[in-house]
Design a protein around this motif. Structure first.
Motif, short mmCIF file in Angstrom:
data_model
loop_
_atom_site.label_atom_id
_atom_site.label_comp_id
_atom_site.label_asym_id
_atom_site.label_seq_id
_atom_site.Cartn_x
_atom_site.Cartn_y
_atom_site.Cartn_z
N GLY A 100 0.78 -1.24 0.00
CA GLY A 100 0.00 0.00 0.00
C GLY A 100 0.81 1.28 0.00
O GLY A 100 0.62 2.17 -0.83
N ALA A 101 1.75 1.43 0.95
CA ALA A 101 2.54 2.66 1.04
C ALA A 101 3.39 2.85 -0.20
O ALA A 101 3.52 3.97 -0.72
N VAL A 120 -2.44 -10.05 13.52
CA VAL A 120 -1.23 -9.76 12.75
C VAL A 120 -1.64 -8.77 11.66
O VAL A 120 -2.78 -8.77 11.20
N SER A 121 -0.69 -7.91 11.26
CA SER A 121 -1.08 -6.82 10.37
C SER A 121 0.12 -6.33 9.57
O SER A 121 1.28 -6.67 9.85
N THR A 122 -0.19 -5.52 8.57
CA THR A 122 0.85 -4.75 7.89
C THR A 122 1.23 -3.58 8.81
O THR A 122 0.46 -3.21 9.70
N PRO A 123 2.41 -2.98 8.63
CA PRO A 123 2.84 -1.91 9.53
C PRO A 123 2.03 -0.64 9.35
O PRO A 123 1.35 -0.45 8.34
N ALA A 154 0.91 -15.87 8.09
CA ALA A 154 0.97 -15.99 9.54
C ALA A 154 -0.34 -16.54 10.11
O ALA A 154 -0.33 -17.31 11.07
N VAL A 155 -1.46 -16.14 9.51
CA VAL A 155 -2.74 -16.71 9.94
C VAL A 155 -2.76 -18.21 9.69
O VAL A 155 -3.21 -19.00 10.53
N ARG A 189 4.53 -7.03 4.27
CA ARG A 189 3.67 -7.36 3.13
C ARG A 189 2.38 -7.97 3.65
O ARG A 189 2.38 -8.74 4.62
N ALA A 190 1.27 -7.65 2.98
CA ALA A 190 -0.03 -8.19 3.39
C ALA A 190 -0.06 -9.71 3.26
O ALA A 190 -0.68 -10.41 4.07
N ASP A 191 0.62 -10.25 2.23
CA ASP A 191 0.57 -11.70 2.05
C ASP A 191 1.33 -12.43 3.15
O ASP A 191 1.02 -13.57 3.48
#
Length: 255
Positions: A86-87, A150-153, A189-190, A182-184
């Motif tokens: 995204g960023a 868990v997330s993106t920064p 991690a999930v 990264r989102a993936d």
């Protein structure tokens, strides 16, 4: 270049402060050199046209259909693709560093130098490990709040802001234990049982993760609008050819 880059003695070699700074430039210089050499080889082999495309991993479906149609119609065009988060996508759009962008609408700068057309919309999903699915009640987010996220920064503000709003509007503050660039990676991690995540649904198609179950999140605050964007002032004729693809014409037509 007239400055000392290395500290060297009989036991070790290390970078000076100037050397550490120069490494970033050297990396960019080498990457640009490799890109130039690759482009010249392609021209010599008859691939005169050139497109540089930036895409999000969540746009895989639309992008792959477009690329298939484009390469079938224009096999002599070299297409380079950068998979961005995204960023980085927002920065690429602001700098106009690519010809075509597969992005989300809220990433677009408020500028006359970027045009866009809709590709559709989707609901963000809550992704959970299948072992906890029976304990999740989407009507009661307190059942979700007890699990780690868990997330993106935070630097990936386009997605992290969405996640924060979705959670706040449902009365919880997510306990984020791990951030991934990264989102993936959050999706993977999930699958490993590290935590739950709120992500675009297309990631389920991008990776084969048998332990991950996606649950759509209802509401306008969880809606993401996918777009294809481009610089209307570009003098690259292949941009116009790409935008005329039958797949894109079908999406943009009424109904």
């Amino acid at each position: 270049i007239g400055v000392k880059l290395l500290n060297r003695d009989s036991h070790s070699v290390s970078l000076t402060s100037e050397g550490k700074e120069f490494v970033n430039y050297a990396t960019q210089i080498l990457a640009l050199q490799l890109e130039a050499e690759n482009r010249l080889r392609n021209i010599a082999d008859g691939r005169k046209g050139y497109l540089r495309i930036a895409m999000l991993s969540s746009a895989t479906g639309s992008f792959s259909r477009c690329l298939e149609e484009f390469m079938r119609a224009y096999p002599g065009v070299q297409v380079n693709v950068d998979l961005l988060e995204g960023a980085d996508m927002a920065a690429a759009l602001s700098k106009k560093s690519h010809d075509i962008y597969f992005a989300h609408k809220h990433m677009l700068p408020n500028s006359a130098d970027i045009n866009f057309a809709p590709l559709g919309s989707a609901q963000l999903h809550l992704f959970v490990h299948r072992s906890i699915l029976s304990a999740i009640d989407m009507a009661d987010w307190s059942t979700i709040a007890k699990y780690h996220f868990v997330s993106t920064p935070a630097e990936d503000f386009t997605l992290s802001d969405n996640i924060s709003k979705v959670c706040a509007n449902r009365g919880i503050a997510p306990d984020i234990i791990n951030y991934y660039n990264r989102a993936d990676m959050a999706f993977l991690a999930v699958n490993a049982g590290v935590g739950v995540a709120i992500l675009p649904p297309q990631l389920k198609d991008f990776y084969n993760c048998p332990n991950v179950i996606g649950i759509p999140i209802e509401g306008e605050d969880a809606t993401i609008y996918q777009v294809i964007a481009w610089n209307p002032h570009s003098d690259n004729p292949d941009v116009e050819n790409f935008l005329r693809l039958p797949y894109l014409a079908g999406i943009q037509s009424p109904g």
